[in-house]
Design an enzyme around this catalytic site. Structure first.
Site, PDB file in Angstrom:
ATOM      1  NE  ARG A 274      -1.763   1.780   3.450  1.00  0.00           N
ATOM      2  CZ  ARG A 274      -1.582   1.635   4.766  1.00  0.00           C
ATOM      3  NH1 ARG A 274      -2.213   0.705   5.432  1.00  0.00           N
ATOM      4  NH2 ARG A 274      -0.762   2.430   5.421  1.00  0.00           N
ATOM      5  CG  HIS A 278      -6.187   2.470   6.504  1.00  0.00           C
ATOM      6  ND1 HIS A 278      -6.325   1.169   6.068  1.00  0.00           N
ATOM      7  CD2 HIS A 278      -7.381   2.842   7.025  1.00  0.00           C
ATOM      8  CE1 HIS A 278      -7.578   0.778   6.323  1.00  0.00           C
ATOM      9  NE2 HIS A 278      -8.217   1.766   6.892  1.00  0.00           N
ATOM     10  CE1 TYR A 287       1.210   2.317   8.587  1.00  0.00           C
ATOM     11  CE2 TYR A 287       0.109   4.023   9.873  1.00  0.00           C
ATOM     12  CZ  TYR A 287       0.201   3.255   8.734  1.00  0.00           C
ATOM     13  OH  TYR A 287      -0.717   3.417   7.727  1.00  0.00           O
TER      14      TYR A 287
HETATM   15  C1  LIG Z   1     -15.045  -6.138  11.603  1.00  0.00           C
HETATM   16  C2  LIG Z   1     -14.190  -4.918  11.532  1.00  0.00           C
HETATM   17  N1  LIG Z   1     -13.284  -4.668  12.495  1.00  0.00           N
HETATM   18  C3  LIG Z   1     -12.523  -3.560  12.440  1.00  0.00           C
HETATM   19  C4  LIG Z   1     -12.669  -2.670  11.404  1.00  0.00           C
HETATM   20  C5  LIG Z   1     -11.809  -1.405  11.381  1.00  0.00           C
HETATM   21  N2  LIG Z   1     -10.857  -1.480  10.256  1.00  0.00           N
HETATM   22  C6  LIG Z   1     -11.095  -0.853   9.095  1.00  0.00           C
HETATM   23  S1  LIG Z   1      -9.900  -1.108   7.975  1.00  0.00           S
HETATM   24  C7  LIG Z   1      -9.013  -2.065   9.054  1.00  0.00           C
HETATM   25  C8  LIG Z   1      -7.706  -2.690   8.617  1.00  0.00           C
HETATM   26  C9  LIG Z   1      -7.907  -3.718   7.558  1.00  0.00           C
HETATM   27  O1  LIG Z   1      -6.691  -4.121   7.015  1.00  0.00           O
HETATM   28  P1  LIG Z   1      -6.595  -5.161   5.858  1.00  0.00           P
HETATM   29  O2  LIG Z   1      -7.612  -6.234   6.005  1.00  0.00           O
HETATM   30  O3  LIG Z   1      -5.187  -5.584   5.743  1.00  0.00           O
HETATM   31  O4  LIG Z   1      -7.038  -4.357   4.550  1.00  0.00           O
HETATM   32  P2  LIG Z   1      -6.440  -3.013   3.918  1.00  0.00           P
HETATM   33  O5  LIG Z   1      -7.134  -1.860   4.591  1.00  0.00           O
HETATM   34  O6  LIG Z   1      -4.977  -3.015   4.119  1.00  0.00           O
HETATM   35  O7  LIG Z   1      -6.833  -3.099   2.475  1.00  0.00           O
HETATM   36  C10 LIG Z   1      -9.662  -2.161  10.283  1.00  0.00           C
HETATM   37  C11 LIG Z   1      -9.150  -2.898  11.440  1.00  0.00           C
HETATM   38  C12 LIG Z   1     -13.644  -2.950  10.425  1.00  0.00           C
HETATM   39  N3  LIG Z   1     -13.852  -2.154   9.365  1.00  0.00           N
HETATM   40  N4  LIG Z   1     -14.390  -4.074  10.497  1.00  0.00           N
END
Ligand SMILES: Cc1ncc(C[n+]2csc(CCOP(=O)(O)OP(=O)(O)O)c2C)c(N)n1
Length: 379
Positions: A274, A278, A287
């Site tokens: 990425r 985020h 980080y």
């Molecule tokens: C069930 C749930 N828990 C927590 C969140 C908060 N949250 C949003 S994005 C994220 C990180 C997700 O990371 P990843 O799966 O690696 O996907 P990326 O954002 O890197 O594409 C979190 C913890 C959420 N959206 N849904």
């Protein structure tokens, strides 16, 4: 039978002959290769179809421009939030191109590009991220499920749809996209377990972009790779370079074809990065270091494809300009339409909630209608 020793531990595993109901399969064919599969920069690239290379190139350039424009719109207050997929465009585009029209895509919030590459209107794709209460498009039009914000919940949806399609005899494959962090969710487990037990025609594409917001992969899992998780469910795991558009397209294409002919599900881990934070609301410098980002800049998906196209004499200035111009006109259209204030009707709150409205909702709708009318009269 000899006792199998657990690595670095006492011998505790004493398999007895399995009863008839307990099947055992050979895990070896399910295991991913130790290194991600690559095509670009290898001898295999010479066999890649020039038309496919150029199509992927145009889509990658358009996708990158889309990410930049959508991010700019957040700074102008026209979009509430945007999770950019800059650096991950190869996964996004290949996911869309690996599917047939009759198939279904189950994207996460980061997968707007896959939805757009599948034909969704670029403005409609941003509806949810604009803060609207609904997804902004008819999922049936392009067979794209809503961009899913709760992590991994799209995965059981994909399995359910794929299993139902097979029971009905419909020739449909579901492709579900999820991030590395999403693989730690219970929904990931349940989806993969059922998919394998039912041999559902579904493909799981994990974009391992290194982080779940600020949490690096090493704090997320101790698995040898995310692709290895497939083996425990009884489906093949495949590891691919997520920045190599041709490789992702090939691996996805094979998994989709396998699912279509009744071969069951596949879990694919695409190793990518990425490049942006985020979302626009995140500060990634807190980080991770610049040098890490710089290293990945040298393995950029557009750069890798450009190198191949240039070496084969397929990319001249004219072709480059055509792709850039098409991307620019998409961005101009996106700006113009996103700059128009949306016209909101509060009564929309009650539509598209249930196929048939409940009595309670009908009552609430009538109450709101009366309040809005009274307000209108008072003005
Ligand atoms: C069930 C749930 N828990 C927590 C969140 C908060 N949250 C949003 S994005 C994220 C990180 C997700 O990371 P990843 O799966 O690696 O996907 P990326 O954002 O890197 O594409 C979190 C913890 C959420 N959206 N849904």
């Amino acid at each position: 039978m000899t006792v199998q020793e657990l690595p670095g531990d006492a011998a505790v595993y004493r398999p007895t002959p399995p009863p008839a109901w307990q099947h055992r399969t050979d895990p070896a064919p399910l295991l991913p290769d130790p290194e991600p599969f690559r095509v670009l920069g290898t001898e295999a690239a010479a066999a890649a179809d020039p038309e496919l290379l150029l199509r992927l190139y145009a889509e990658l350039v358009r996708g990158r421009r889309y990410n930049a424009q959508a991010t700019a719109l957040t700074k102008q207050g026209r979009l509430a939030v945007y999770p950019s997929s800059t650096g991950q465009e190869a996964c996004e585009v290949a996911a869309a191109l690996a599917l047939e029209e009759r198939d279904w895509l189950f994207p996460s919030y980061r997968d707007t590009l896959a939805a757009v590459a599948r034909g969704l209107d670029p403005v409609k794709a941003l509806t949810l991220l604009r803060g609207d209460w609904h997804t902004g498009y008819d999922p049936y039009e392009h067979r794209i499920a809503p961009l899913c914000t709760p992590l991994a919940t799209q995965l059981p949806h994909a399995v359910g749809l794929a299993h139902a399609a097979r029971l009905k005899g419909d020739d449909v494959v579901a492709l579900a996209m999820v991030g590395d962090g999403g693989t730690s969710e219970g929904d990931f487990h349940e989806a993969l377990n059922f998919a394998a037990v039912w041999q559902a025609p579904v493909v799981f594409l994990v974009q391992n972009n290194g982080f779940a917001i600020s949490v690096p992969l090493a704090k997320q899992t101790a698995a040898p790779s995310l692709a290895h998780k497939a083996v425990g469910y009884g489906m093949p795991g495949r590891l691919v370079d997520g920045n190599d558009a041709v490789a992702v397209h090939q691996v996805l294409g094979e998994a989709v074809a396998r699912a279509r002919r009744g071969g069951g599900p596949t879990l694919i881990e695409a190793v990518t990065y990425r490049m942006d934070a985020h979302t626009n609301a995140d500060d990634a410098t807190r980080y991770r270091g610049d040098s890490e980002v710089e290293t990945w800049r040298g393995h950029d998906p557009i750069l890798l494809l450009e190198r191949e196209l240039t070496e084969r004499g397929l990319l001249d200035d004219d072709r480059r300009k055509t792709a850039a111009d098409a991307a620019e006109s998409m961005a101009a259209d996106l700006r113009e339409r996103m700059n128009a204030d949306p016209v909101l009707d509060p009564m929309d709150l009650f539509t598209h909630v249930y196929a048939e409205q409940t009595g309670q909702l009908r009552e609430q709708a009538a109450q709101l209608r009366a309040e809005l009318d009274a307000e209108g009269e008072a003005r």
